[in-house]
Design an enzyme around this catalytic site. Structure first.
Site, PDB file in Angstrom:
ATOM      1  N   ASP A  14       8.574   1.754   2.565  1.00 58.63           N
ATOM      2  CA  ASP A  14       8.580   2.042   1.133  1.00 58.63           C
ATOM      3  C   ASP A  14       9.933   1.560   0.623  1.00 58.63           C
ATOM      4  O   ASP A  14      10.951   2.209   0.853  1.00 58.63           O
ATOM      5  CB  ASP A  14       8.418   3.548   0.896  1.00 58.63           C
ATOM      6  N   GLU A  74       5.023  -1.418   0.771  1.00 58.11           N
ATOM      7  CA  GLU A  74       4.582  -1.115  -0.585  1.00 58.11           C
ATOM      8  C   GLU A  74       5.126  -2.189  -1.509  1.00 58.11           C
ATOM      9  O   GLU A  74       6.306  -2.535  -1.452  1.00 58.11           O
ATOM     10  CB  GLU A  74       5.072   0.266  -1.013  1.00 58.11           C
ATOM     11  N   ASP A 149      10.376   9.666   0.706  1.00 58.79           N
ATOM     12  CA  ASP A 149      10.347   8.210   0.876  1.00 58.79           C
ATOM     13  C   ASP A 149       9.899   7.886   2.302  1.00 58.79           C
ATOM     14  O   ASP A 149       9.244   6.868   2.545  1.00 58.79           O
ATOM     15  CB  ASP A 149      11.732   7.611   0.617  1.00 58.79           C
TER      16      ASP A 149
END
EC number: 3.1.21.10
Length: 189
Positions: A14, A74, A149
């Site tokens: 991420d 992502e 996260d």
């Protein structure tokens, strides 16, 4: 149906410019298991270029430590602040470049797709995603991270796991006649 594999390591990332999350899944057969998750803390760096160097060093260390077969990352979504998006794109690009330097295939997933894959809701909160991952991967409360996260990075890896063995569906039909012509086995006579 997910196709069984002997063993595959998936690294999920991420991207972030303050906190970057990551998760590592080991897939044996059709069973995923969390190997690790954590964060790359970039808050102590005031200079954006030093952040990028730190991302490079840490992602390289993670790759050398876990030897992933694939990277799921992502994709940055549209933001109102162009400068923030540029910095986020650079952070993502550095992580991707490290993977590419080790010949690791990369797949990008939109945040909506990741949330949808994990929770069934593309608008799910970080907390909902973390809760579902905890349940699906049987992660103890003690092993759950402070920063979500990390679970977002793990979610990217899990989303990629769910996509394994699913063939891409050809969607370029030009009406019913075209569909029938390309799928005669679907027609009952």
């Amino acid at each position: 149906m997910i196709q069984p594999v002997k063993e595959k390591i998936i690294l999920g990332i991420d991207p972030g410019t303050t906190i970057m999350g990551y998760g590592v899944l080991c897939v044996k057969g059709v069973k995923p298991e969390m190997v690790a998750m954590g964060i790359i803390d970039l808050r102590k760096f005031s200079n954006h270029y030093l952040k990028l160097r730190h991302i490079h060093e840490r992602v390289l260390g993670i790759i050398e430590g876990y030897l992933p077969d694939e990277l799921a990352i992502e994709a940055p979504f549209f933001g109102k602040n162009v400068q923030s998006m540029l910095k986020l794109g650079r952070a993502q690009g550095v992580a991707m470049a490290v993977a590419l330097s080790r010949d690791i295939p990369i797949t990008e997933y939109a945040p909506l797709k990741i949330k949808m894959a994990i929770t069934g809701n593309g608008q799910a909160s970080k907390e909902q995603v973390a809760d579902m991952l905890q349940r699906m991967l049987h992660i103890s409360k003690e092993d759950m991270p402070i920063f979500m996260d990390a679970t977002d990075g793990l979610a990217a890896a899990y989303c990629h796991f769910l996509q394994m063995g699913r063939p891409a569906v050809e969607k370029n039909y030009h009406g019913w006649k075209d569909f029938i012509a390309k799928n005669p086995d679907k027609v009952k006579k």
